[in-house]
Design a protein around this motif. Structure first.
Motif, PDB file in Angstrom:
ATOM      1  N   ASP A  77       0.811  -1.224   0.000  1.00 14.33           N
ATOM      2  CA  ASP A  77       0.000   0.000   0.000  1.00 14.33           C
ATOM      3  C   ASP A  77       0.840   1.267   0.000  1.00 14.33           C
ATOM      4  N   GLU A  78       2.100   1.150   0.355  1.00 11.60           N
ATOM      5  CA  GLU A  78       2.981   2.323   0.375  1.00 11.60           C
ATOM      6  C   GLU A  78       3.594   2.613  -0.996  1.00 11.60           C
ATOM      7  N   GLN A  79       3.318   1.749  -1.981  1.00  8.17           N
ATOM      8  CA  GLN A  79       3.886   1.937  -3.319  1.00  8.17           C
ATOM      9  C   GLN A  79       3.059   2.942  -4.126  1.00  8.17           C
ATOM     10  N   ASP A  80       3.756   3.852  -4.813  1.00  5.52           N
ATOM     11  CA  ASP A  80       3.092   4.906  -5.594  1.00  5.52           C
ATOM     12  C   ASP A  80       2.247   4.364  -6.740  1.00  5.52           C
ATOM     13  N   TRP A  81       2.694   3.293  -7.355  1.00  8.70           N
ATOM     14  CA  TRP A  81       2.019   2.724  -8.531  1.00  8.70           C
ATOM     15  C   TRP A  81       0.786   1.906  -8.170  1.00  8.70           C
ATOM     16  N   ARG A  82       0.567   1.719  -6.910  1.00  4.94           N
ATOM     17  CA  ARG A  82      -0.502   0.851  -6.417  1.00  4.94           C
ATOM     18  C   ARG A  82      -1.822   1.605  -6.273  1.00  4.94           C
ATOM     19  N   ASP A  83      -2.895   1.040  -6.797  1.00  5.05           N
ATOM     20  CA  ASP A  83      -4.233   1.585  -6.604  1.00  5.05           C
ATOM     21  C   ASP A  83      -4.683   1.212  -5.190  1.00  5.05           C
ATOM     22  N   LYS A  84      -4.811   2.225  -4.332  1.00  2.62           N
ATOM     23  CA  LYS A  84      -5.100   1.975  -2.913  1.00  2.62           C
ATOM     24  C   LYS A  84      -6.484   1.360  -2.685  1.00  2.62           C
ATOM     25  N   SER A  85      -7.382   1.492  -3.660  1.00  6.39           N
ATOM     26  CA  SER A  85      -8.726   0.938  -3.494  1.00  6.39           C
ATOM     27  C   SER A  85      -8.789  -0.539  -3.891  1.00  6.39           C
ATOM     28  N   ALA A  86      -7.692  -1.038  -4.474  1.00  6.83           N
ATOM     29  CA  ALA A  86      -7.673  -2.424  -4.941  1.00  6.83           C
ATOM     30  C   ALA A  86      -7.473  -3.386  -3.765  1.00  6.83           C
ATOM     31  N   PRO A  87      -8.210  -4.480  -3.766  1.00  6.63           N
ATOM     32  CA  PRO A  87      -8.113  -5.424  -2.656  1.00  6.63           C
ATOM     33  C   PRO A  87      -6.842  -6.275  -2.662  1.00  6.63           C
ATOM     34  N   VAL A  88      -6.428  -6.665  -1.469  1.00  6.91           N
ATOM     35  CA  VAL A  88      -5.372  -7.657  -1.294  1.00  6.91           C
ATOM     36  C   VAL A  88      -5.966  -8.722  -0.382  1.00  6.91           C
ATOM     37  N   ILE A  89      -5.939  -9.955  -0.835  1.00  8.65           N
ATOM     38  CA  ILE A  89      -6.480 -11.052  -0.037  1.00  8.65           C
ATOM     39  C   ILE A  89      -5.377 -12.070   0.127  1.00  8.65           C
ATOM     40  N   PHE A  90      -5.169 -12.518   1.350  1.00  8.16           N
ATOM     41  CA  PHE A  90      -4.194 -13.598   1.476  1.00  8.16           C
ATOM     42  C   PHE A  90      -4.785 -14.766   2.232  1.00  8.16           C
ATOM     43  N   ASN A  91      -4.368 -15.917   1.817  1.00  6.64           N
ATOM     44  CA  ASN A  91      -4.796 -17.148   2.436  1.00  6.64           C
ATOM     45  C   ASN A  91      -3.659 -17.570   3.346  1.00  6.64           C
ATOM     46  N   HIS A  92      -3.900 -17.527   4.653  1.00  9.04           N
ATOM     47  CA  HIS A  92      -2.803 -17.851   5.582  1.00  9.04           C
ATOM     48  C   HIS A  92      -2.619 -19.351   5.766  1.00  9.04           C
ATOM     49  N   LYS A  93      -3.360 -20.125   5.007  1.00 13.38           N
ATOM     50  CA  LYS A  93      -3.100 -21.566   5.022  1.00 13.38           C
ATOM     51  C   LYS A  93      -1.873 -21.821   4.146  1.00 13.38           C
TER      52      LYS A  93
END
Length: 111
Positions: A77-93
């Protein structure tokens, strides 16, 4: 459940074509940001971007996967090129020492 969001997104990813004008540059952005990130030592095993989603596989274990996912999301999220409204989902399995993180292109990526 959180599982179904990941499953749905992975299915969407599998069915997508590659958007050459976006995917390769975005993969390069992710790789460069991870290479430049000295404090977190994210270890990329695999990275695939298609049209609306990237699938990133990071080295992880059951003890650090949740933490790694949260750390990665924050750093991303700290990257300039990143769309802040875009989701990030991670599977902790963790499977075979690897965790999956799904990175959306924009806020419409994961429906």
């Amino acid at each position: 459940s959180g599982e179904s969001i990941v499953d749905t997104a992975l299915k969407q990813l599998r069915e997508e074509e590659v958007d050459g004008s976006w995917a390769y540059e975005y993969e390069a952005n992710i790789r460069n940001f991870i290479a430049a990130d000295k404090e977190n030592n994210f270890d990329i095993q695999e990275l695939t971007c298609k049209k609306t989603i990237c699938e990133l596989k990071l080295l992880a274990n059951d003890n650090n996967a949740m933490y790694l996912g949260a750390l990665f999301s924050k750093a991303l999220d700290e990257q300039d090129w990143r769309d802040k409204s875009a989701p990030v989902i991670f599977n902790h399995k963790v499977k075979n020492g690897v965790m999956t993180i799904l990175i959306g292109r924009d806020k419409h990526s994961l429906k």
